[in-house]
Design an enzyme around this catalytic site. Structure first.
Site, PDB file in Angstrom:
ATOM      1  CB  CYS A   1      12.148  -0.212   3.437  1.00  0.00           C
ATOM      2  SG  CYS A   1      11.839   1.546   3.655  1.00  0.00           S
TER       3      CYS A   1
ATOM      4  CG  HIS B   1       8.636  -0.474   8.098  1.00  0.00           C
ATOM      5  ND1 HIS B   1       9.654  -1.330   7.723  1.00  0.00           N
ATOM      6  CD2 HIS B   1       8.665   0.544   7.198  1.00  0.00           C
ATOM      7  CE1 HIS B   1      10.266  -0.829   6.652  1.00  0.00           C
ATOM      8  NE2 HIS B   1       9.666   0.299   6.312  1.00  0.00           N
ATOM      9  CD  GLU B   2       5.543   2.613   6.362  1.00  0.00           C
ATOM     10  OE1 GLU B   2       6.103   3.707   6.139  1.00  0.00           O
ATOM     11  OE2 GLU B   2       5.828   1.586   5.722  1.00  0.00           O
TER      12      GLU B   2
ATOM     13  CG  HIS C   1       9.966   5.250   7.338  1.00  0.00           C
ATOM     14  ND1 HIS C   1      11.244   5.347   6.833  1.00  0.00           N
ATOM     15  CD2 HIS C   1       9.417   4.156   6.759  1.00  0.00           C
ATOM     16  CE1 HIS C   1      11.460   4.351   5.987  1.00  0.00           C
ATOM     17  NE2 HIS C   1      10.368   3.607   5.927  1.00  0.00           N
TER      18      HIS C   1
END
Length: 182
Positions: free
Chosen positions: A110, A153-154, A157
């Protein structure tokens, strides 16, 4: 031009906040930020430019990583040497996912985590993401394998979750035999 130092480090509490839905039309500032994100991610994957501009390589970025509490992500996926597919998704949502789980064999990384991490991050092998493009038109993306991992993953966030949260601290390789490595 965005620089690596512009990306928030995991110690920044802002990364733990839930980003807010984006209203259309996008502001000029948001459009500019998206363009900078695309440029950073593309350049960071081209060795010569990454070295020249001292960029940490990355495939995806969420607005919150730049301190912007808005629900948009950019993914630049290299499909062959220096040939990229670019995804800009506003207000992304995962609407379906596979039961099959996978993980990145070499470990996820990341742009906001500037340290060595070990462990398995279980992810769905396939996801369908819905959201909007920069013009406010509804879009649907089906992603698999590496691209599916980046979308998960994004989107994490945007919900204040870092990939390290998915790693079992007591047994970082706990799921090694249950899931497929890619």
């Amino acid at each position: 031009m965005l620089k690596t130092k512009d990306i928030l480090d995991e110690k920044n509490k802002l990364l733990r906040t839930i980003s807010e839905e984006v209203k259309f039309p996008l502001t000029d500032k948001d459009k500019e930020t998206i363009q900078l994100m695309v440029e950073y991610l593309t350049n960071s994957q081209i060795d010569e430019l990454a070295t020249k501009y001292n960029l940490r390589p990355g495939m995806g970025m969420a607005a919150i990583q730049l301190g912007i509490k808005k629900r948009y992500i950019v993914i630049v996926h290299e499909i062959e040497e220096e040939v990229f597919n670019t995804y800009v998704v506003i207000n992304p949502k995962i609407v379906s996912s596979s039961e099959e789980k996978i993980y990145v064999e070499d470990g996820e990384g990341c742009l906001s985590v500037n340290r060595e991490t070990i462990g398995i991050v279980p992810r769905c092998a396939r996801v369908t993401v819905e959201g909007f493009n920069i013009d406010g038109e509804k879009i649907k993306i089906r992603a698999r394998e590496e691209l599916a991992i980046v979308f998960q993953h994004e989107i994490d966030h945007l919900n204040g979750i870092l990939f390290t949260d998915h790693i079992d601290n007591k047994n970082p390789f706990k799921y090694k035999d249950l899931y497929r490595a890619i």
